[in-house]
Design an enzyme around this catalytic site. Sequence first.
Site, PDB file in Angstrom:
ATOM      1  N   LYS A  50       0.749  -1.293   0.023  1.00 50.24           N
ATOM      2  CA  LYS A  50       0.009   0.084   0.001  1.00 50.24           C
ATOM      3  C   LYS A  50       1.072   1.163  -0.070  1.00 50.24           C
ATOM      4  O   LYS A  50       1.807   1.420   0.641  1.00 50.24           O
ATOM      5  CB  LYS A  50      -1.108  -0.108   1.185  1.00 50.24           C
ATOM      6  CG  LYS A  50      -2.145   1.139   1.252  1.00 50.24           C
ATOM      7  CD  LYS A  50      -2.880   0.777   0.214  1.00 50.24           C
ATOM      8  CE  LYS A  50      -4.371   1.461   0.120  1.00 50.24           C
ATOM      9  NZ  LYS A  50      -5.208   1.093  -0.555  1.00 50.24           N
ATOM     10  N   SER A 101      -1.408  -1.480  -4.220  1.00 49.55           N
ATOM     11  CA  SER A 101      -2.439  -0.657  -3.952  1.00 49.55           C
ATOM     12  C   SER A 101      -2.161   0.481  -3.532  1.00 49.55           C
ATOM     13  O   SER A 101      -0.922   0.635  -2.935  1.00 49.55           O
ATOM     14  CB  SER A 101      -3.499  -1.271  -3.096  1.00 49.55           C
ATOM     15  OG  SER A 101      -4.273  -2.550  -3.585  1.00 49.55           O
TER      16      SER A 101
END
Length: 367
Positions: free
Chosen positions: A161, A229
């Site tokens: 992330k 992500s």
Amino acid sequence: MPSAIEVRKVPIHSVADASELAKLIDDGVMHADRVIAIIGKTEGNGGVNDYTRIIADRAFREVLIEKGAPADQVKQVPIVWSGGTDGVISPHATIFATVPDEEKVETDEPRLTVGFAMSEQLLPEEIGRTPMISKVADAVKVAMERAGITDPKDVHYVQTKTPLLTINTIRDAKSRGKTVWTEHTHESMDLSNGVTALGIAVALGEIEMPTDADVMHRRDLFSSVASCSSGVELDQAQIVVVGNAPGVGGRYRIGHSVMKDALDQDGLWEAIRDAGLELPERPHQSDLDGKLVNLFLKCEASQDGTVRGRRNAMLDDSDVHWHRQIKSCVGGVTAAVTGDPAVFVSVSAAHQGPEGGGPVAAIVDLG
């Protein structure tokens, strides 16, 4: 030696629901203070302003604290949410926890291991450029070491992330006399994911160090295990490395492959086989026999606007962004293979798997 891992997939019944995590802890399947990572899908729009990720993050951390995990420890647990459950994809979370030595299944065979690291702070002007690649690569190596993995070939899944660009961070860079790769915040999601994947590929020896000019242009440069992500929740790269190592014990094993295009079911089955599950030549979902924990995929609309020679309109559609269309498509293909719509399918796969396809990781329970 790292601890053995228990891993379970649970449904999310509403945006702020973490009741199934609470049940796992109450039933003694996991200990709250041993949860080391959570990876899941939330039902928002998957875009820059998808706040369902923040709501879910809070709900799961609150349960861990309520069930006895120290608050300072819970703050450090990597929780990676991918927003957007388009089509049949169902909101869910996959939870990883260490197992006490006295409870683990003993085996010398390679079994699932997990390592976590945070990169140095990523400045907005570094997103999309080689300094970010280097910082990500350094953090991946730390996470590998913590997982007890010495051979990059034993890494089968790297979930990250990272920050994307927002109006505020773009302003911040400009106030310091810096430029940013793009001023389009939604485009910066693809950018952050792609450059992070290049950092993973460098760390694992899949490619040599690319140049700034290669980012988002040399699509032949990719990682086969990266799942990246991005969002507004952090200013560092959060890295979760999942692989296999001998001696850790436990019931679970992970494998990987790639989907060559959006319809490549064979790529899904290859990942499951690579994880150690024996399958017939032409498998069916019934052959899984409840042993597949989850599949983790990235997907991308092919830049030539076709799939297997047939034209589609995803990249020209001004009503529904291609992110949502390809995610829905690949989610349906994956659910048809597994028989379970609770699959981790995430979009924006630049430099993650071959162009128009994407990486696949499978975790199986070998008992």
